[in-house]
Scaffold this active site. Sequence first.
Site, PDB file in Angstrom:
ATOM      1  CB  ALA A 117      20.776  -4.888 -34.828  1.00 24.69           C
ATOM      2  CE1 TYR A 149      28.303  -8.405 -30.773  1.00 27.17           C
ATOM      3  CE2 TYR A 149      29.657  -6.227 -30.034  1.00 27.17           C
ATOM      4  CZ  TYR A 149      28.344  -6.897 -30.500  1.00 27.17           C
ATOM      5  OH  TYR A 149      27.387  -6.508 -30.765  1.00 27.17           O
TER       6      TYR A 149
END
Length: 339
Positions: A117, A149
């Site tokens: 994911a 991130y």
Amino acid sequence: MKVLITGGAGFIGSHLAERHLERGDEVYIIDDLSTGSMDNVEHLKGNHKFTYYIDTIRNRQLTAELIDICDIIYHLAAAVGVRLIVESPVNTIETNIQGTDVVLSLAAKKRKRVLVASTSEVYGKRDQVPFHEDDDLIMGPTSKGRWSYACSKAIDEFMAIAYWKEKLVPTVIARLFNTVGPRQTGRYGMVIPSFVRQALSGQDLTVYGDGSQTRCFTHVSDVVGALMGLAENFEAVGEVYNIGSNHEISILQLAERIRELTQSNSRIVFVPYEDAYEEGFEDMMRRVPDTTKIHHLIGYAPKCTLDEILTSVIEYQRQKMVSEGALPVFPHTSVLVAN
Ligand code: UDP
């Protein structure tokens, strides 16, 4: 079939576990509860086909055993939420990169199918929408924490594709756009649960910036269907797929709609980004997926409308707030039936 879901006690992982169990599959989850919660899977505990481990995927021995017995691995365990990322950058980078390294290297031994994911964050500062899977990724500087991130998830994607190309591990990458629904917590900054809780409790709805930034929201049930479709389709191997919706709404319009649906008297206030996150924080102004690729592969088309999404979150958060004692059992607010 046996499936392993890393991060299975999280918001999306728990819905995925539920759907596989409904289909009769055996489900194993591993979660360190850093952002997930056993409350999310409490209702699954009585199912004899459901097994959970509260542990980190960096426990190689356990993760290896689970990967060995499962046919499909959904790798959902990751540091999520913009606030968490800004506050704990070391943990974000380590969790995302080391965790994926463990899962892929162990899956490689038996060439197990792995769905990784990823996130629409990897598109970075692109301002041309919709985003297509092959578009260039435009990142900000390393001095700005939020990009850690995006970069860590981009490395995850590179790793997944490399494992397919070099070691023939059948991997697929799902780039998730803003996914919402029951069980998502507002604790890490996600906008819809935050606004809903603010509206239900009569607090100000905190719109960051001027509220003109837009997002497209997808109900978790549509996302789960897409994840399963990708994980089980061999044509998807080695490829990247966007999962999201094309319905774009500004954050200010979103706040207004939530206030209407909850019949709340809360005010809408504007909070500068530097107060909400950190000095120099850069937001993405628009984020719209091109979903042609996944539509062609598995016929993906999200079914839930934005009002249905909001209604489901309002109902869930209302019940949660009642159980927490934050709302009376018969609150004065009610959900308008969306038309
Ligand atoms: N946002 C907001 N108020 C909040 C939380 C978020 O205005 O209380 C904004 C945020 O700045 C962003 C959008 O809502 O522009 C979506 O934020 P979220 O963290 O849910 O997801 P993102 O798309 O940023 O990953």
